[in-house]
Design a protein around this motif. Structure first.
Motif, short mmCIF file in Angstrom:
data_model
loop_
_atom_site.label_atom_id
_atom_site.label_comp_id
_atom_site.label_asym_id
_atom_site.label_seq_id
_atom_site.Cartn_x
_atom_site.Cartn_y
_atom_site.Cartn_z
N THR A 29 -40.37 -37.36 12.21
CA THR A 29 -41.33 -36.90 11.04
C THR A 29 -42.37 -36.14 11.70
O THR A 29 -42.84 -35.14 11.25
CB THR A 29 -41.90 -38.07 10.60
N SER A 30 -42.83 -36.50 13.01
CA SER A 30 -43.86 -35.55 13.61
C SER A 30 -43.61 -34.35 13.81
O SER A 30 -44.44 -33.29 14.27
CB SER A 30 -44.42 -36.35 14.74
N LEU A 31 -42.29 -33.79 13.99
CA LEU A 31 -41.82 -32.46 14.24
C LEU A 31 -41.46 -31.92 13.06
O LEU A 31 -40.57 -30.64 13.15
CB LEU A 31 -40.60 -32.58 15.28
N HIS A 32 -41.77 -32.34 11.88
CA HIS A 32 -41.49 -31.71 10.58
C HIS A 32 -41.56 -30.31 10.71
O HIS A 32 -40.85 -29.67 10.10
CB HIS A 32 -42.34 -32.48 9.39
N SER A 33 -42.95 -29.66 10.81
CA SER A 33 -43.04 -28.40 10.79
C SER A 33 -42.32 -27.77 11.67
O SER A 33 -41.89 -26.37 11.19
CB SER A 33 -44.68 -28.33 10.95
N ILE A 34 -41.99 -27.96 12.95
CA ILE A 34 -41.39 -27.17 13.84
C ILE A 34 -39.66 -27.26 13.30
O ILE A 34 -39.17 -26.04 13.56
CB ILE A 34 -41.39 -27.92 15.15
N PHE A 35 -39.27 -28.13 12.85
CA PHE A 35 -37.91 -28.21 12.07
C PHE A 35 -37.85 -27.05 11.04
O PHE A 35 -36.96 -26.52 10.93
CB PHE A 35 -37.39 -29.44 11.83
N ASN A 36 -38.96 -27.24 10.13
CA ASN A 36 -38.61 -26.29 9.05
C ASN A 36 -38.92 -24.94 9.61
O ASN A 36 -38.19 -24.04 9.18
CB ASN A 36 -39.95 -26.66 8.11
N LEU A 37 -39.80 -24.59 10.21
CA LEU A 37 -39.84 -23.14 10.99
C LEU A 37 -38.61 -22.85 11.74
O LEU A 37 -38.01 -21.63 11.18
CB LEU A 37 -41.13 -22.89 11.95
N VAL A 38 -38.30 -23.50 12.51
CA VAL A 38 -36.95 -22.98 12.94
C VAL A 38 -35.86 -22.71 12.12
O VAL A 38 -34.93 -22.02 12.12
CB VAL A 38 -36.51 -23.90 14.36
N GLY A 39 -35.65 -23.81 11.22
CA GLY A 39 -34.37 -23.93 10.18
C GLY A 39 -34.67 -22.55 9.23
O GLY A 39 -33.50 -21.93 9.07
N VAL A 40 -35.97 -22.29 8.84
CA VAL A 40 -36.06 -21.24 7.85
C VAL A 40 -35.68 -19.72 8.78
O VAL A 40 -35.01 -18.95 8.38
CB VAL A 40 -37.52 -21.11 7.54
N VAL A 41 -36.11 -19.72 9.89
CA VAL A 41 -36.00 -18.62 10.78
C VAL A 41 -34.49 -18.40 11.12
O VAL A 41 -34.03 -17.23 10.84
CB VAL A 41 -37.04 -18.30 12.00
N THR A 42 -33.81 -19.42 11.26
CA THR A 42 -32.36 -19.26 11.35
C THR A 42 -31.71 -18.93 10.51
O THR A 42 -30.75 -18.15 10.42
CB THR A 42 -32.17 -20.86 11.93
N ILE A 43 -32.06 -19.45 9.35
CA ILE A 43 -31.59 -19.12 8.00
C ILE A 43 -31.54 -17.47 7.71
O ILE A 43 -30.73 -16.77 7.46
CB ILE A 43 -31.83 -19.80 6.76
N ILE A 44 -32.70 -17.20 7.69
CA ILE A 44 -33.01 -15.72 7.53
C ILE A 44 -32.48 -14.79 8.35
O ILE A 44 -31.66 -13.94 7.96
CB ILE A 44 -34.57 -15.58 7.58
N ILE A 45 -32.57 -15.09 9.74
CA ILE A 45 -31.91 -14.04 10.77
C ILE A 45 -30.48 -14.00 10.64
O ILE A 45 -29.70 -12.90 10.39
CB ILE A 45 -32.35 -14.66 12.14
N PHE A 46 -29.71 -15.27 10.54
CA PHE A 46 -28.38 -15.15 10.36
C PHE A 46 -27.66 -14.68 9.02
O PHE A 46 -26.63 -14.15 8.94
CB PHE A 46 -27.62 -16.43 10.82
#
Length: 61
Positions: A29-46
């Motif tokens: 849960t403490s890494l929530h913002s990092i997971f969201n950022l990496v997830g959104v960037v991954t979705i957008i790029i690919f």
């Protein structure tokens, strides 16, 4: 069909999975913002890569 296309789709699904990882109440849960950022960037790029490859396929290049 190009096998790499399936890899790009799998990466998009992995991005959506990263968005859902922090939804559960665990030690991640403490890494929530990092997971969201990496997830959104991954979705957008690919997604843009798939769109670009689709346009190139339509133009015959």
């Amino acid at each position: 069909m190009d096998k790499i296309i399936f890899l790009f789709v799998a990466c998009i699904f992995a991005g959506f999975a990263l968005l859902l990882v922090s939804a559960y109440d665990t030690f991640l849960t403490s890494l929530h913002s990092i997971f969201n950022l990496v997830g959104v960037v991954t979705i957008i790029i690919f997604s843009f890569v798939l769109i670009f490859k689709g346009i190139l396929a339509l133009l015959g290049k």
